[in-house]
Design an enzyme around this catalytic site. Sequence first.
Site, mmCIF file in Angstrom:
data_model
loop_
_atom_site.group_PDB
_atom_site.id
_atom_site.type_symbol
_atom_site.label_atom_id
_atom_site.label_comp_id
_atom_site.label_asym_id
_atom_site.label_seq_id
_atom_site.Cartn_x
_atom_site.Cartn_y
_atom_site.Cartn_z
ATOM 1 N N SER A 137 0.831 -1.205 0.000
ATOM 2 C CA SER A 137 0.000 0.000 0.000
ATOM 3 C C SER A 137 0.863 1.251 0.000
ATOM 4 O O SER A 137 1.979 1.248 0.538
ATOM 5 C CB SER A 137 -0.853 -0.021 1.274
ATOM 6 O OG SER A 137 -1.434 1.235 1.511
ATOM 7 N N TYR A 171 -2.192 -1.423 10.825
ATOM 8 C CA TYR A 171 -2.406 -1.909 9.455
ATOM 9 C C TYR A 171 -1.206 -1.533 8.580
ATOM 10 O O TYR A 171 -0.644 -2.367 7.865
ATOM 11 C CB TYR A 171 -3.693 -1.311 8.873
ATOM 12 C CG TYR A 171 -3.798 -1.491 7.377
ATOM 13 C CD1 TYR A 171 -4.125 -2.725 6.829
ATOM 14 C CD2 TYR A 171 -3.535 -0.428 6.494
ATOM 15 C CE1 TYR A 171 -4.190 -2.905 5.450
ATOM 16 C CE2 TYR A 171 -3.597 -0.603 5.116
ATOM 17 C CZ TYR A 171 -3.922 -1.842 4.606
ATOM 18 O OH TYR A 171 -3.965 -2.016 3.248
ATOM 19 N N LYS A 194 2.007 -3.847 6.552
ATOM 20 C CA LYS A 194 2.473 -3.780 5.159
ATOM 21 C C LYS A 194 3.991 -3.561 5.114
ATOM 22 O O LYS A 194 4.689 -4.205 4.341
ATOM 23 C CB LYS A 194 1.740 -2.661 4.403
ATOM 24 C CG LYS A 194 0.243 -2.907 4.231
ATOM 25 C CD LYS A 194 -0.058 -4.162 3.440
ATOM 26 C CE LYS A 194 -1.533 -4.400 3.241
ATOM 27 N NZ LYS A 194 -1.841 -5.750 2.723
HETATM 28 P P1 NAD Z 1 -10.963 -7.246 0.916
HETATM 29 O O1 NAD Z 1 -11.201 -7.261 2.384
HETATM 30 O O2 NAD Z 1 -12.120 -7.099 0.007
HETATM 31 O O3 NAD Z 1 -10.153 -8.576 0.499
HETATM 32 C C1 NAD Z 1 -9.308 -9.266 1.382
HETATM 33 C C2 NAD Z 1 -9.772 -10.719 1.393
HETATM 34 O O4 NAD Z 1 -8.919 -11.492 2.218
HETATM 35 C C3 NAD Z 1 -11.190 -10.871 1.937
HETATM 36 O O5 NAD Z 1 -11.950 -11.652 1.038
HETATM 37 C C4 NAD Z 1 -10.993 -11.606 3.257
HETATM 38 O O6 NAD Z 1 -12.082 -12.445 3.556
HETATM 39 C C5 NAD Z 1 -9.713 -12.366 2.984
HETATM 40 N N1 NAD Z 1 -8.910 -12.729 4.157
HETATM 41 C C6 NAD Z 1 -8.456 -11.921 5.154
HETATM 42 N N2 NAD Z 1 -7.721 -12.634 6.025
HETATM 43 C C7 NAD Z 1 -7.694 -13.911 5.550
HETATM 44 C C8 NAD Z 1 -7.101 -15.098 6.013
HETATM 45 N N3 NAD Z 1 -6.371 -15.142 7.136
HETATM 46 N N4 NAD Z 1 -7.282 -16.241 5.305
HETATM 47 C C9 NAD Z 1 -8.010 -16.223 4.155
HETATM 48 N N5 NAD Z 1 -8.602 -15.128 3.679
HETATM 49 C C10 NAD Z 1 -8.443 -13.974 4.372
HETATM 50 O O7 NAD Z 1 -9.871 -6.123 0.622
HETATM 51 P P2 NAD Z 1 -9.310 -5.566 -0.761
HETATM 52 O O8 NAD Z 1 -9.663 -4.127 -0.847
HETATM 53 O O9 NAD Z 1 -9.654 -6.471 -1.863
HETATM 54 O O10 NAD Z 1 -7.754 -5.632 -0.456
HETATM 55 C C11 NAD Z 1 -6.945 -6.726 -0.837
HETATM 56 C C12 NAD Z 1 -5.530 -6.500 -0.321
HETATM 57 O O11 NAD Z 1 -5.042 -5.272 -0.853
HETATM 58 C C13 NAD Z 1 -5.422 -6.390 1.189
HETATM 59 O O12 NAD Z 1 -4.243 -7.029 1.622
HETATM 60 C C14 NAD Z 1 -5.330 -4.906 1.426
HETATM 61 O O13 NAD Z 1 -4.651 -4.595 2.609
HETATM 62 C C15 NAD Z 1 -4.559 -4.453 0.203
HETATM 63 N N6 NAD Z 1 -4.784 -3.022 -0.131
HETATM 64 C C16 NAD Z 1 -6.053 -2.574 -0.318
HETATM 65 C C17 NAD Z 1 -6.275 -1.214 -0.592
HETATM 66 C C18 NAD Z 1 -7.671 -0.687 -0.766
HETATM 67 O O14 NAD Z 1 -7.835 0.542 -0.675
HETATM 68 N N7 NAD Z 1 -8.693 -1.514 -1.063
HETATM 69 C C19 NAD Z 1 -5.183 -0.327 -0.646
HETATM 70 C C20 NAD Z 1 -3.896 -0.833 -0.463
HETATM 71 C C21 NAD Z 1 -3.715 -2.192 -0.208
HETATM 72 N N1 UFG Z 2 -13.175 10.762 3.037
HETATM 73 C C1 UFG Z 2 -14.219 11.606 3.315
HETATM 74 N N2 UFG Z 2 -15.391 11.064 3.749
HETATM 75 C C2 UFG Z 2 -15.556 9.732 3.931
HETATM 76 C C3 UFG Z 2 -14.470 8.860 3.647
HETATM 77 C C4 UFG Z 2 -13.281 9.421 3.204
HETATM 78 O O1 UFG Z 2 -14.108 12.822 3.166
HETATM 79 O O2 UFG Z 2 -16.639 9.293 4.361
HETATM 80 C C5 UFG Z 2 -11.909 11.348 2.552
HETATM 81 C C6 UFG Z 2 -10.741 11.054 3.460
HETATM 82 O O3 UFG Z 2 -10.684 11.975 4.509
HETATM 83 C C7 UFG Z 2 -9.580 11.138 2.482
HETATM 84 C C8 UFG Z 2 -10.181 10.671 1.150
HETATM 85 O O4 UFG Z 2 -11.593 10.772 1.313
HETATM 86 O O5 UFG Z 2 -9.224 12.475 2.344
HETATM 87 C C9 UFG Z 2 -9.834 9.229 0.833
HETATM 88 O O6 UFG Z 2 -10.140 8.429 1.967
HETATM 89 P P1 UFG Z 2 -10.201 6.840 1.915
HETATM 90 O O7 UFG Z 2 -10.554 6.368 3.294
HETATM 91 O O8 UFG Z 2 -11.054 6.389 0.792
HETATM 92 O O9 UFG Z 2 -8.710 6.415 1.541
HETATM 93 P P2 UFG Z 2 -7.327 6.744 2.266
HETATM 94 O O10 UFG Z 2 -6.515 7.525 1.290
HETATM 95 O O11 UFG Z 2 -7.516 7.293 3.610
HETATM 96 O O12 UFG Z 2 -6.739 5.263 2.504
HETATM 97 C C10 UFG Z 2 -6.688 4.280 1.490
HETATM 98 C C11 UFG Z 2 -6.915 2.885 2.063
HETATM 99 C C12 UFG Z 2 -5.809 2.491 2.975
HETATM 100 C C13 UFG Z 2 -4.495 2.629 2.290
HETATM 101 C C14 UFG Z 2 -4.342 4.012 1.742
HETATM 102 C C15 UFG Z 2 -3.051 4.047 1.001
HETATM 103 O O13 UFG Z 2 -8.119 2.849 2.795
HETATM 104 O O14 UFG Z 2 -5.950 1.127 3.306
HETATM 105 O O15 UFG Z 2 -5.439 4.324 0.886
HETATM 106 O O16 UFG Z 2 -3.124 4.508 -0.241
HETATM 107 F F1 UFG Z 2 -3.491 2.364 3.159
#
Ligand code: NAD
Ligand code: UFG
Length: 342
Positions: free
Chosen positions: A124, A149, A153
């Site tokens: 991330s 969290y 990472k």
């Molecule tokens: P998500 O929660 O939709 O997907 C994660 C999946 O992993 C889920 O289906 C959950 O059930 C499964 N899981 C968690 N722990 C597990 C375990 N111990 N065994 C088996 N399954 C397990 O989240 P996502 O948005 O698809 O994110 C996927 C990955 O990308 C995550 O590692 C997350 O940290 C990373 N990531 C996401 C974002 C974002 O903004 N969505 C940003 C940066 C990194």
């Molecule tokens: N925001 C609002 N209202 C809301 C939700 C979010 O104004 O109800 C704003 C936040 O304050 C921020 C922007 O929208 O300014 C984006 O917020 P998100 O929560 O969608 O995303 P972040 O950038 O905070 O974080 C995301 C993921 C993290 C990851 C990070 C790194 O949630 O897991 O990006 O890129 F680590």
Amino acid sequence: MAVLVAGGCGYIGSHTCLEFLEQGYDVVAADNLCNSSAESLRRVEELTGKKIPFYEVNVCDRAAVRPIFENHKIDCVIQFAGLKAVGESVQKPLEYYQNNLNATLTLCDVMREFGVKRMIFSSSATVYGLDNPIPYVETMPTGECTNPYGWTKVMSEKILQGVAAADPEWSVVLLRYFNPIGAHESGRIGENPNGVPNNLMPYITQVAVGRREKLSIFGQDYPTPDGTCIRDYIHVVDLAKGHVAAMEYAMHHTGTEIFNLGTGKGVSVTELVETFEQVNGVAVPHVYVGRRAGDLAEYYANADKARRVLGWQAERSIADMCRDSWNWQKNNPNGYSNEKPL
Ligand code: NAD
Ligand code: UFG
């Protein structure tokens, strides 16, 4: 050849399973469904006309993971399995460290036993911490994180770098995602958060569909042109395609490589809300409230390395992201559980 997608039922995982299948690869999925539904995979099968062997297992459980490798010839593991709510990680640090670190450690350990030496890991932009200048470049030092969290990472990256350093046959690709939004253009799969969404786009779509009254925009006094925070939003289908490019790279290279997956462009919260309203012709009632603790004013990726080395770049626009997020939400107002009342 087959890829094992750990966390394959989740938001990014399900889109990635679909991309791999469409590119002609076999996919095996593992997920304990702690934050997802197996309905996502059923829909991927429906969209692609292909089968995905699915293992409902906790990937921290070595004994449960081994049969996957016994039953399939896995060439590469795509590691999405993890907990991802920043705020929750502050309340439940042990759960986050235990789950997120053990998931990766256990997968690597079983991979080693079976001689599988390629992993693509979901990292991330949060690893850049608080002090790096923007845009973020992969060579910058990882920073101080403000929550468990983020530390999982940073630590997972270090663990995987160590694994690849210890055995020159390993190939590890660390993908640092910026802000994934959007959904597959079919509207059949998308983001399906449990409870109140923490992230901006699912909150916007739930307001637009009438599940929530109004969006709170956190902070209007940041040092940005309109005062709201700036992020690098990336379409989840572009992100999924980035994993195929990363896997193909890992097939031919060893060692560790790190890639930002972003667009390289920053968009403010207000711009995203306004684009969503214009593209979709739907109102998103919103109010400006105080800042959310821990938010950075502005960051976005330098995405040059992925373009240069992987031949990958994000192609979908913010308008595409807004259109596809809405297409998913309006067709699935309650996500995958359509039996639940609004
Ligand atoms: P998500 O929660 O939709 O997907 C994660 C999946 O992993 C889920 O289906 C959950 O059930 C499964 N899981 C968690 N722990 C597990 C375990 N111990 N065994 C088996 N399954 C397990 O989240 P996502 O948005 O698809 O994110 C996927 C990955 O990308 C995550 O590692 C997350 O940290 C990373 N990531 C996401 C974002 C974002 O903004 N969505 C940003 C940066 C990194
Ligand atoms: N925001 C609002 N209202 C809301 C939700 C979010 O104004 O109800 C704003 C936040 O304050 C921020 C922007 O929208 O300014 C984006 O917020 P998100 O929560 O969608 O995303 P972040 O950038 O905070 O974080 C995301 C993921 C993290 C990851 C990070 C790194 O949630 O897991 O990006 O890129 F680590």
